[in-house]
Design an enzyme around this catalytic site. Structure first.
Site, PDB file in Angstrom:
ATOM      1  CG  ASN A 207     -16.175 -14.120  -9.880  1.00  0.00           C
ATOM      2  OD1 ASN A 207     -16.569 -14.090 -11.035  1.00  0.00           O
ATOM      3  ND2 ASN A 207     -15.029 -13.560  -9.496  1.00  0.00           N
ATOM      4  CG  ASP A 276     -13.055  -9.835  -3.732  1.00  0.00           C
ATOM      5  OD1 ASP A 276     -12.396  -9.035  -4.419  1.00  0.00           O
ATOM      6  OD2 ASP A 276     -14.282  -9.728  -3.544  1.00  0.00           O
ATOM      7  CE  LYS A 286      -3.206 -20.764  11.391  1.00  0.00           C
ATOM      8  NZ  LYS A 286      -4.256 -20.413  10.449  1.00  0.00           N
ATOM      9  CG  PHE A 320     -18.076  -2.620 -13.740  1.00  0.00           C
ATOM     10  CD1 PHE A 320     -17.248  -2.017 -14.675  1.00  0.00           C
ATOM     11  CD2 PHE A 320     -19.353  -2.998 -14.134  1.00  0.00           C
ATOM     12  CE1 PHE A 320     -17.675  -1.784 -15.961  1.00  0.00           C
ATOM     13  CE2 PHE A 320     -19.795  -2.783 -15.429  1.00  0.00           C
ATOM     14  CZ  PHE A 320     -18.959  -2.172 -16.347  1.00  0.00           C
ATOM     15  CE  LYS A 334     -16.784  -1.952  -3.597  1.00  0.00           C
ATOM     16  NZ  LYS A 334     -17.592  -3.052  -4.095  1.00  0.00           N
ATOM     17  CE  LYS A 338     -11.854  -0.753  -5.023  1.00  0.00           C
ATOM     18  NZ  LYS A 338     -11.880  -2.136  -5.493  1.00  0.00           N
TER      19      LYS A 338
HETATM   20  N1  CTP Z   1     -11.264  -5.206  -8.454  1.00  0.00           N
HETATM   21  C1  CTP Z   1      -9.926  -5.313  -8.741  1.00  0.00           C
HETATM   22  N2  CTP Z   1      -9.143  -6.179  -8.026  1.00  0.00           N
HETATM   23  C2  CTP Z   1      -9.668  -6.934  -7.046  1.00  0.00           C
HETATM   24  C3  CTP Z   1     -11.051  -6.842  -6.749  1.00  0.00           C
HETATM   25  C4  CTP Z   1     -11.827  -5.973  -7.466  1.00  0.00           C
HETATM   26  O1  CTP Z   1      -9.451  -4.619  -9.639  1.00  0.00           O
HETATM   27  N3  CTP Z   1      -8.890  -7.771  -6.381  1.00  0.00           N
HETATM   28  C5  CTP Z   1     -12.064  -4.241  -9.219  1.00  0.00           C
HETATM   29  C6  CTP Z   1     -13.196  -4.848 -10.047  1.00  0.00           C
HETATM   30  O2  CTP Z   1     -12.751  -5.131 -11.371  1.00  0.00           O
HETATM   31  C7  CTP Z   1     -14.221  -3.715 -10.061  1.00  0.00           C
HETATM   32  C8  CTP Z   1     -13.983  -3.013  -8.738  1.00  0.00           C
HETATM   33  O3  CTP Z   1     -12.678  -3.378  -8.292  1.00  0.00           O
HETATM   34  O4  CTP Z   1     -13.981  -2.801 -11.102  1.00  0.00           O
HETATM   35  C9  CTP Z   1     -14.947  -3.299  -7.636  1.00  0.00           C
HETATM   36  O5  CTP Z   1     -15.069  -4.685  -7.439  1.00  0.00           O
HETATM   37  P1  CTP Z   1     -15.989  -5.263  -6.276  1.00  0.00           P
HETATM   38  O6  CTP Z   1     -15.829  -6.752  -6.256  1.00  0.00           O
HETATM   39  O7  CTP Z   1     -17.359  -4.682  -6.344  1.00  0.00           O
HETATM   40  O8  CTP Z   1     -15.334  -4.593  -5.023  1.00  0.00           O
HETATM   41  P2  CTP Z   1     -14.133  -4.950  -4.099  1.00  0.00           P
HETATM   42  O9  CTP Z   1     -13.149  -3.841  -4.229  1.00  0.00           O
HETATM   43  O10 CTP Z   1     -13.632  -6.337  -4.362  1.00  0.00           O
HETATM   44  O11 CTP Z   1     -14.811  -4.844  -2.673  1.00  0.00           O
HETATM   45  P3  CTP Z   1     -15.917  -5.821  -2.003  1.00  0.00           P
HETATM   46  O12 CTP Z   1     -15.916  -7.120  -2.772  1.00  0.00           O
HETATM   47  O13 CTP Z   1     -15.427  -5.936  -0.616  1.00  0.00           O
HETATM   48  O14 CTP Z   1     -17.206  -5.055  -2.112  1.00  0.00           O
END
Ligand code: CTP
Length: 391
Positions: A207, A276, A286, A320, A334, A338
């Site tokens: 990202n 993610d 497959k 965050f 969240k 969390k």
């Molecule tokens: N985070 C994490 N591990 C992941 C994804 C996210 O620890 N695999 C943490 C990020 O560091 C951040 C928080 O979760 O502190 C929220 O991240 P965000 O990308 O906004 O949310 P997601 O939980 O990934 O949900 P979505 O992308 O579906 O909104």
């Protein structure tokens, strides 16, 4: 008013770098005074520094002509921070033994403020047990050392002895000039930057995170007195002074780094933008042969923040949330699921906020409600986030 930094300049081929240091400190708003050793004036003229600082550059203890101030004492009192850069083996030997035979060593002895030493010298002089003993003595006296780098030296040797780079010196000055230390003796863990999931040896899923917010948080926690560990994904940023940096690439590596010794931390901040998804092997049924796969499946990476929230004992946890719509509602969800103590929410579509910009616009989500903070630099916001977290 910004702090006053007294820069002591001694004689080295690196003396010219002190000019850039002074110039950069002035640009950051510090009031800068310069004291040179007599020999340093053979490399750079005192006029160069005076032209920048708009102050007299001091060399001799008794060269005052037009007033009756005792200059080494008034400068020592004015100093909020004292840095000797570059520091020769000679000035280090003098200041750790209390010698006061010129303006620089006299003022250094009289000053009662945080003191920094940035050595620059030939490798053999640096490694000489006498110099090493003096450096250890300086550390024991509470002086902050800005270690020299390894590089090609002016004498043609390669080794340790090259003056530390200017951003590192400024970072160290920022640390010691921050007087408020509410996080003293606390351990803080910050994660920052993106993670990468390899598709093959060449390509990856990632990202746009620059890591700027996380690095600002690590520096702010350090300035506030904490012992900081920064777990960093791949970024193009200067490593913070006096912060232990653990470099990672994938979400799994980040998970392992932040859960290692998790119980030892007082505050944990997940500012990293964890990728993610990670590629998974295409299910065997497959395709006939795995190596002939031209597409891949993706699976969710481990939610690290969720794991930390589920397993916390005494730590204060900050997450965050980067949202594109329904920011407050999604961020509050969240925060709750969390198990965070604080959640920093921002909107990816707002100008002046989010990835790769120097400012941010954030809302703090906590049990006390939502607090919207005015747009500010990531550095300024980092202090505000930490103040809210340690309330
Ligand atoms: N985070 C994490 N591990 C992941 C994804 C996210 O620890 N695999 C943490 C990020 O560091 C951040 C928080 O979760 O502190 C929220 O991240 P965000 O990308 O906004 O949310 P997601 O939980 O990934 O949900 P979505 O992308 O579906 O909104």
């Amino acid at each position: 008013m910004k702090p006053c930094v007294v820069v002591g300049v001694t004689s080295s081929i690196a003396t010219f770098k002190a000019v850039q240091l002074v110039s950069d400190l002035l640009k950051k708003g510090y009031d800068v005074e310069v004291i040179m050793s007599e020999n340093a004036t053979k490399f750079v003229s005192p006029l160069t520094f005076s032209s920048l600082t708009k102050h007299k550059t001091y060399v001799q203890t008794f060269d005052r002509v037009d007033h009756y101030d005792v200059e080494h004492i008034s400068l020592a009192k004015k100093a909020d921070v004292f840095i000797i850069a570059p520091a020769t083996a000679n000035i280090i030997a003098k200041v750790v033994h209390g010698f006061a035979d010129d303006m620089l060593s006299t003022t250094f002895l009289a000053a009662n403020c945080p003191k920094l030493i940035a050595p620059a010298m030939n490798t053999q002089m640096y490694l000489n047990p006498i110099t090493q003993e003096n450096l250890n003595k300086a550390k024991a006296l509470g002086y902050h050392m800005i270690e020299p780098c390894v590089g090609l030296l002016a004498c043609g040797d390669t080794g340790t002895g090259k003056l530390a780079d200017i951003p590192t010196m400024i970072d160290a000055i920022q640390m010691v000039s921050h007087r408020d230390k509410p996080l003293l003796h606390k351990k803080v863990l910050v994660s920052a930057g993106p993670t990468r999931e390899a598709l093959d040896p060449v390509r990856f899923i990632s990202n746009h995170s620059s890591g700027k917010m996380g690095y600002a948080l690590a520096r702010a926690a350090r300035d506030m007195g904490a012992n900081v560990t920064l777990v960093s994904g791949p970024v193009q940023l200067q490593k913070p002074y006096h912060v232990e940096v653990v470099d990672v690439i994938s979400a799994q590596e980040m998970f392992e780094a932040v859960t290692k010794d998790y119980d030892s931390y007082d505050y944990v901040i997940m500012a990293a933008a964890v990728a993610d998804y990670r590629p998974a092997k295409v299910a065997a049924q497959k395709i006939k042969k795995q190596e002939e796969a031209t597409s891949f499946d993706v699976v969710k990476t481990q939610d690290i923040l969720q794991y930390l929230g589920d397993h916390k004992t005494h730590q204060k946890l900050c997450g965050f949330a980067m949202e594109s719509e329904h920011m407050l509602a999604n961020a509050r969800k969240k925060f709750e699921t969390k198990h965070c103590d604080l959640l920093v929410a921002n909107n990816i579509h707002t100008e002046g906020a989010g990835f790769d910009v120097d400012t941010n616009i954030i809302t703090l989500i906590s049990d006390q409600g939502n607090t919207e903070l005015a747009q500010a630099s990531k550095e300024e916001l980092a202090y505000q986030i930490l103040e809210a977290l340690c309330k």
